[in-house]
Design a protein around this motif. Structure first.
Motif, PDB file in Angstrom:
ATOM      1  N   GLU A 167     -11.700   5.353  13.276  1.00  0.00           N
ATOM      2  CA  GLU A 167     -13.098   5.744  13.511  1.00  0.00           C
ATOM      3  C   GLU A 167     -13.938   4.531  13.897  1.00  0.00           C
ATOM      4  N   ARG A 168     -13.678   3.409  13.196  1.00  0.00           N
ATOM      5  CA  ARG A 168     -14.441   2.192  13.469  1.00  0.00           C
ATOM      6  C   ARG A 168     -14.199   1.717  14.912  1.00  0.00           C
ATOM      7  N   GLU A 169     -12.914   1.767  15.306  1.00  0.00           N
ATOM      8  CA  GLU A 169     -12.541   1.349  16.678  1.00  0.00           C
ATOM      9  C   GLU A 169     -13.233   2.256  17.701  1.00  0.00           C
ATOM     10  N   ARG A 170     -13.252   3.565  17.379  1.00  0.00           N
ATOM     11  CA  ARG A 170     -13.869   4.521  18.288  1.00  0.00           C
ATOM     12  C   ARG A 170     -15.359   4.213  18.453  1.00  0.00           C
ATOM     13  N   GLY A 171     -15.984   3.840  17.326  1.00  0.00           N
ATOM     14  CA  GLY A 171     -17.413   3.498  17.343  1.00  0.00           C
ATOM     15  C   GLY A 171     -17.716   2.312  18.235  1.00  0.00           C
ATOM     16  N   LYS A 172     -16.723   1.396  18.341  1.00  0.00           N
ATOM     17  CA  LYS A 172     -16.937   0.186  19.154  1.00  0.00           C
ATOM     18  C   LYS A 172     -16.887   0.489  20.641  1.00  0.00           C
ATOM     19  N   ALA A 194       0.842  -1.210   0.000  1.00  0.00           N
ATOM     20  CA  ALA A 194       0.000   0.000   0.000  1.00  0.00           C
ATOM     21  C   ALA A 194       0.868   1.249   0.000  1.00  0.00           C
ATOM     22  N   SER A 195       0.387   2.279  -0.655  1.00  0.00           N
ATOM     23  CA  SER A 195       1.104   3.558  -0.641  1.00  0.00           C
ATOM     24  C   SER A 195       0.883   4.202   0.736  1.00  0.00           C
ATOM     25  N   PRO A 196       1.730   5.167   1.110  1.00  0.00           N
ATOM     26  CA  PRO A 196       1.522   5.836   2.403  1.00  0.00           C
ATOM     27  C   PRO A 196       0.129   6.452   2.502  1.00  0.00           C
ATOM     28  N   ARG A 197      -0.353   7.017   1.394  1.00  0.00           N
ATOM     29  CA  ARG A 197      -1.675   7.657   1.406  1.00  0.00           C
ATOM     30  C   ARG A 197      -2.784   6.621   1.656  1.00  0.00           C
ATOM     31  N   GLU A 198      -2.678   5.488   0.911  1.00  0.00           N
ATOM     32  CA  GLU A 198      -3.696   4.430   1.087  1.00  0.00           C
ATOM     33  C   GLU A 198      -3.674   3.901   2.519  1.00  0.00           C
ATOM     34  N   ALA A 199      -2.460   3.701   3.030  1.00  0.00           N
ATOM     35  CA  ALA A 199      -2.346   3.142   4.380  1.00  0.00           C
ATOM     36  C   ALA A 199      -2.875   4.136   5.417  1.00  0.00           C
ATOM     37  N   TYR A 200      -2.602   5.414   5.198  1.00  0.00           N
ATOM     38  CA  TYR A 200      -3.066   6.416   6.166  1.00  0.00           C
ATOM     39  C   TYR A 200      -4.595   6.555   6.112  1.00  0.00           C
ATOM     40  N   ASP A 201      -5.153   6.528   4.911  1.00  0.00           N
ATOM     41  CA  ASP A 201      -6.627   6.575   4.798  1.00  0.00           C
ATOM     42  C   ASP A 201      -7.244   5.384   5.518  1.00  0.00           C
ATOM     43  N   PHE A 202      -6.610   4.216   5.329  1.00  0.00           N
ATOM     44  CA  PHE A 202      -7.099   3.014   6.022  1.00  0.00           C
ATOM     45  C   PHE A 202      -7.012   3.225   7.533  1.00  0.00           C
ATOM     46  N   TYR A 203      -5.876   3.786   7.992  1.00  0.00           N
ATOM     47  CA  TYR A 203      -5.692   4.039   9.435  1.00  0.00           C
ATOM     48  C   TYR A 203      -6.834   4.914   9.972  1.00  0.00           C
ATOM     49  N   LEU A 204      -7.123   6.004   9.239  1.00  0.00           N
ATOM     50  CA  LEU A 204      -8.153   6.937   9.731  1.00  0.00           C
ATOM     51  C   LEU A 204      -9.521   6.260   9.798  1.00  0.00           C
TER      52      LEU A 204
END
Ligand code: 5RP
Length: 245
Positions: free
Chosen positions: A239-244, A225-235
């Motif tokens: 959010e998903r983790e926060r929702g849990k 993954a590119s840094p951008r793709e990986a960072y978008d995935f991170y964000l």
């Protein structure tokens, strides 16, 4: 690799005060865990069946000269604990350079008898310059003297010359905590320039969302993954983790 062995010289490092709470949720995403036998025995459940890289050197704390290390593990215990590799600091240019190199060569010899790999960790003393010239020197010495693989730091200029001149695989340490996008970029650059992978600690367990970060690092290392793709995935994972919660 996920590195959580920091306590062996700096005690309860930020993010590792409660390994049972902060690190256990990361285990499903780690290919390998680098840790001390103390934490392995007391905290990591036997259901963890992936690779174990055992910290095998130690001695001084952060209050003393860090290169003054000795071998801190018996090979029989490493076998009992099913270690895949033994990790040892090598301080090229440090006050106890020769001793740390010999710690490594002794572990290589012990490990060879039982099929256990040795990970040489190039520890950069406070007085050393962290540049490609130094990393080439340190990594090559470790490889020449028998390390199975080497852990070193990424340098922005000339890291490809470090990997090119080291005949065994290199993994990078994450180093001090960076903003998550910068840490992902560093991992990406290292892999693009010949690193076999990463052995990251603080940039994962001190991230705002460690579970999201370790998965983002996996994407860089295993999926290109590119840094951008990986960072978008991170964000989005964050959010998903926060929702849990
Ligand atoms: C100690 C080590 C650490 O495991 C490693 O360097 C720490 O990882 P990070 O720098 O990513 O926190 O080898 O010297």
């Amino acid at each position: 690799m996920l590195a959580i062995d920091h306590g062996y010289f700096q005690g309860p490092t930020t993010g590792l005060e409660r390994v049972d709470i902060t690190i256990l949720p990361l285990l499903p995403y780690a290919d390998t865990l680098m840790l001390t036998r103390g934490i392995l025995r007391s905290v990591i459940p036997p259901t963890y069946t992936r690779g174990i890289v055992l910290r095998a050197s130690g001695g001084p704390s952060i209050l003393k000269e860090l290169s003054d290390e000795e071998i801190a593990l018996d090979i029989e215990d490493a076998i009992r604990l099913n270690a895949a590799a033994l990790a040892v600091q090598v301080f090229i240019g440090g006050p106890y350079e020769t001793r740390t190199v010999h710690n490594m060569t002794r572990l290589v010899d012990m490990g060879m008898r039982y099929g256990i790999a040795t990970l040489a960790v190039t520890a950069v003393g406070r007085e050393m310059v962290r540049d490609a010239r130094y990393m080439r020197l340190a990594c090559r010495i470790c490889a020449e003297l028998g390390a199975t693989y080497v852990k070193t730091y990424y340098v922005a200029e000339g890291f490809d010359t470090v990997t090119a001149s080291c005949p065994v695989p290199i993994v990078i340490a994450g180093g001090k905590k960076l903003p998550e996008n910068e840490a992902l970029e560093m991992a990406h650059n290292a892999v693009q320039q010949g690193a076999a992978g990463v052995d990251m600690g603080r940039n994962i367990f001190q991230a705002e969302s460690p579970v999201a970060m370790i998965q983002a690092v996996r994407k860089v290392v295993h999926e290109g993954a590119s840094p951008r793709e990986a960072y978008d995935f991170y964000l989005s994972e964050k959010e998903r983790e926060r929702g849990k919660a």
